[in-house]
Motif scaffolding. Sequence first.
Motif, PDB file in Angstrom:
ATOM      1  N   VAL A  44       0.826  -1.205   0.000  1.00 12.72           N
ATOM      2  CA  VAL A  44       0.000   0.000   0.000  1.00 12.72           C
ATOM      3  C   VAL A  44       0.861   1.256   0.000  1.00 12.72           C
ATOM      4  CG1 VAL A  44      -1.689   1.314   1.324  1.00 12.72           C
ATOM      5  CG2 VAL A  44      -1.952  -1.150   1.083  1.00 12.72           C
ATOM      6  N   GLY A  45       1.888   1.270   0.864  1.00 13.34           N
ATOM      7  CA  GLY A  45       2.760   2.449   0.942  1.00 13.34           C
ATOM      8  C   GLY A  45       3.483   2.746  -0.365  1.00 13.34           C
ATOM      9  N   PRO A  46       4.209   1.767  -0.957  1.00 17.74           N
ATOM     10  CA  PRO A  46       4.862   2.035  -2.244  1.00 17.74           C
ATOM     11  C   PRO A  46       3.888   2.424  -3.348  1.00 17.74           C
ATOM     12  CG  PRO A  46       5.795   0.077  -1.225  1.00 17.74           C
ATOM     13  CD  PRO A  46       4.621   0.470  -0.397  1.00 17.74           C
ATOM     14  N   SER A  47       2.699   1.815  -3.360  1.00 12.56           N
ATOM     15  CA  SER A  47       1.711   2.157  -4.388  1.00 12.56           C
ATOM     16  C   SER A  47       1.221   3.588  -4.217  1.00 12.56           C
ATOM     17  CB  SER A  47       0.534   1.179  -4.325  1.00 12.56           C
ATOM     18  OG  SER A  47       0.963  -0.151  -4.535  1.00 12.56           O
ATOM     19  N   ALA A  48       1.003   4.002  -2.974  1.00 17.19           N
ATOM     20  CA  ALA A  48       0.577   5.375  -2.730  1.00 17.19           C
ATOM     21  C   ALA A  48       1.666   6.368  -3.127  1.00 17.19           C
ATOM     22  CB  ALA A  48       0.214   5.552  -1.250  1.00 17.19           C
ATOM     23  N   LEU A  49       2.917   6.029  -2.863  1.00 13.36           N
ATOM     24  CA  LEU A  49       4.031   6.899  -3.253  1.00 13.36           C
ATOM     25  C   LEU A  49       4.116   7.027  -4.771  1.00 13.36           C
ATOM     26  CD1 LEU A  49       6.481   8.541  -2.289  1.00 13.36           C
ATOM     27  CD2 LEU A  49       7.820   6.440  -2.389  1.00 13.36           C
ATOM     28  N   LEU A  50       3.936   5.911  -5.483  1.00 14.64           N
ATOM     29  CA  LEU A  50       3.963   5.942  -6.944  1.00 14.64           C
ATOM     30  C   LEU A  50       2.803   6.759  -7.492  1.00 14.64           C
ATOM     31  CD1 LEU A  50       5.193   4.953  -9.597  1.00 14.64           C
ATOM     32  CD2 LEU A  50       3.799   2.888  -9.395  1.00 14.64           C
ATOM     33  N   LEU A  51       1.630   6.631  -6.883  1.00 17.10           N
ATOM     34  CA  LEU A  51       0.466   7.404  -7.318  1.00 17.10           C
ATOM     35  C   LEU A  51       0.688   8.895  -7.110  1.00 17.10           C
ATOM     36  CD1 LEU A  51      -2.443   7.348  -8.395  1.00 17.10           C
ATOM     37  CD2 LEU A  51      -3.223   7.118  -6.024  1.00 17.10           C
ATOM     38  N   LEU A  52       1.265   9.265  -5.974  1.00 22.64           N
ATOM     39  CA  LEU A  52       1.548  10.673  -5.708  1.00 22.64           C
ATOM     40  C   LEU A  52       2.569  11.217  -6.691  1.00 22.64           C
ATOM     41  CD1 LEU A  52       1.234  13.170  -3.880  1.00 22.64           C
ATOM     42  CD2 LEU A  52       3.035  12.215  -2.421  1.00 22.64           C
ATOM     43  N   TRP A  53       3.584  10.443  -6.976  1.00 23.07           N
ATOM     44  CA  TRP A  53       4.608  10.843  -7.953  1.00 23.07           C
ATOM     45  C   TRP A  53       3.985  11.059  -9.332  1.00 23.07           C
ATOM     46  CZ3 TRP A  53       8.909   6.995  -9.875  1.00 23.07           C
ATOM     47  CH2 TRP A  53       9.784   7.665 -10.731  1.00 23.07           C
ATOM     48  N   SER A  54       3.130  10.136  -9.766  1.00 21.16           N
ATOM     49  CA  SER A  54       2.494  10.239 -11.081  1.00 21.16           C
ATOM     50  C   SER A  54       1.574  11.459 -11.149  1.00 21.16           C
ATOM     51  CB  SER A  54       1.698   8.963 -11.376  1.00 21.16           C
ATOM     52  OG  SER A  54       2.531   7.832 -11.343  1.00 21.16           O
ATOM     53  N   ALA A  55       0.787  11.666 -10.088  1.00 19.67           N
ATOM     54  CA  ALA A  55      -0.133  12.799 -10.089  1.00 19.67           C
ATOM     55  C   ALA A  55       0.622  14.129 -10.106  1.00 19.67           C
ATOM     56  CB  ALA A  55      -1.043  12.713  -8.865  1.00 19.67           C
ATOM     57  N   SER A  56       1.703  14.212  -9.348  1.00 20.99           N
ATOM     58  CA  SER A  56       2.478  15.459  -9.309  1.00 20.99           C
ATOM     59  C   SER A  56       3.142  15.739 -10.656  1.00 20.99           C
ATOM     60  CB  SER A  56       3.538  15.378  -8.209  1.00 20.99           C
ATOM     61  OG  SER A  56       2.951  15.166  -6.951  1.00 20.99           O
ATOM     62  N   SER A  57       3.597  14.695 -11.331  1.00 20.39           N
ATOM     63  CA  SER A  57       4.221  14.879 -12.639  1.00 20.39           C
ATOM     64  C   SER A  57       3.193  15.236 -13.702  1.00 20.39           C
ATOM     65  CB  SER A  57       4.968  13.599 -13.049  1.00 20.39           C
ATOM     66  OG  SER A  57       5.993  13.289 -12.133  1.00 20.39           O
ATOM     67  N   ALA A  58       2.011  14.598 -13.651  1.00 22.28           N
ATOM     68  CA  ALA A  58       0.979  14.852 -14.659  1.00 22.28           C
ATOM     69  C   ALA A  58       0.397  16.254 -14.544  1.00 22.28           C
ATOM     70  CB  ALA A  58      -0.126  13.805 -14.542  1.00 22.28           C
ATOM     71  N   THR A  59       0.295  16.771 -13.336  1.00 24.27           N
ATOM     72  CA  THR A  59      -0.277  18.104 -13.139  1.00 24.27           C
ATOM     73  C   THR A  59       0.757  19.222 -13.246  1.00 24.27           C
ATOM     74  OG1 THR A  59       0.000  17.838 -10.735  1.00 24.27           O
ATOM     75  CG2 THR A  59      -2.130  17.219 -11.689  1.00 24.27           C
ATOM     76  N   GLY A  60       2.016  18.887 -13.427  1.00 18.36           N
ATOM     77  CA  GLY A  60       3.051  19.898 -13.564  1.00 18.36           C
ATOM     78  C   GLY A  60       3.578  20.442 -12.253  1.00 18.36           C
ATOM     79  N   LEU A  61       3.119  19.879 -11.120  1.00 18.85           N
ATOM     80  CA  LEU A  61       3.630  20.346  -9.828  1.00 18.85           C
ATOM     81  C   LEU A  61       5.087  19.951  -9.624  1.00 18.85           C
ATOM     82  CD1 LEU A  61       0.580  19.527  -7.512  1.00 18.85           C
ATOM     83  CD2 LEU A  61       1.257  21.762  -8.434  1.00 18.85           C
ATOM     84  N   LEU A  62       5.525  18.912 -10.306  1.00 16.72           N
ATOM     85  CA  LEU A  62       6.884  18.415 -10.172  1.00 16.72           C
ATOM     86  C   LEU A  62       7.631  18.650 -11.477  1.00 16.72           C
ATOM     87  CD1 LEU A  62       8.663  16.957  -8.088  1.00 16.72           C
ATOM     88  CD2 LEU A  62       7.967  14.800  -9.104  1.00 16.72           C
ATOM     89  N   ASP A  63       8.650  19.463 -11.403  1.00 13.98           N
ATOM     90  CA  ASP A  63       9.444  19.802 -12.588  1.00 13.98           C
ATOM     91  C   ASP A  63      10.229  18.569 -13.033  1.00 13.98           C
ATOM     92  OD1 ASP A  63      11.081  20.851 -14.532  1.00 13.98           O
ATOM     93  OD2 ASP A  63      11.554  22.676 -13.413  1.00 13.98           O
ATOM     94  N   PRO A  64      10.122  18.152 -14.314  1.00 13.49           N
ATOM     95  CA  PRO A  64      10.869  16.972 -14.782  1.00 13.49           C
ATOM     96  C   PRO A  64      12.378  17.154 -14.717  1.00 13.49           C
ATOM     97  CG  PRO A  64       9.829  18.124 -16.615  1.00 13.49           C
ATOM     98  CD  PRO A  64       9.263  18.712 -15.354  1.00 13.49           C
TER      99      PRO A  64
END
Length: 288
Positions: A46-66
């Motif tokens: 659950v923890g690793p999956s939640a971390l991956l989901l947060l990473w994907s959402a932040s990248s898709a919305t542009g909150l995280l600079d590539p």
Amino acid sequence: MSAVLDRTAPAPHQDQAAPPRRDVRQDVRPTAKRLGPGRRRRLAWVGPSALLLLWSASSATGLLDPRILSEPWTVVATAGELIADGRLQENLAISAQRAGLGLFFGTLVGAVLALLSGLSRVGEALIDGPVQIKRAIPGLALIPLLILWFGIDETMKVLTITLGVFVPVYLQTHAGLRGIDLRFVELAQTVGLGRAAFIRKVVLPGALPGFFLGLRFAVTGAWVSLVVVEQINATSGIGYMMELARTYGQTNIIVLGLAVYGILGLLSDAIVRFIERKALSWQRTLAG
């Protein structure tokens, strides 16, 4: 005599047949469901999956600079390219070999020293002090000295990992030996167990929980040490691949290397826990 008979005779207004007595234990119900091994294994992701989901959402919305952290899909594409040309498998095999050798030698040295120190006062006087000194000195701080002694070849790398592994194995195994219930020792003396049988039937089973706890710390220490030694004048391995990517500003390869280290650490810890459950199947605990 008649008074005694009258006292023991049932009164006219009393029921002759008493109602059946309810067992209080039947009314007791567990207040919470106990997590079995299968459910715990599912929850571990659950923890690793939640971390991956947060990473994907932040990248898709542009909150995280590539430029700071590459997108997950970019890292996956990079992994596919490196697998296609064989670089990822080759470096992964070399890293796994280094970590495996260091873990094997470190575990062997730590367990043997713990047995010698835990079963003998003389052994404890000779061994425990130097190990505590080594515990206070980070293994990575010894790298410059190890380079002077052994150069920058594989010996230095494996020895650095070994030094990072044996201390937690020693400490937890030694603590497990010292924590053996004295009643078992007295029982072994009562039934006349020899020293070899005493070690086999009392000492080793009593030290196993501490040994496996130390082994879990040691697995983590092996990968941490590997990350460092592979970035010091190395020509192969995941760490070398990451260091080369840093030179060219390839963030996606660096993130891929970190992901590989994380997956390896998670899988190796799961393997140790699986072996621990099988070896300690006789031990019933809240976690089991």
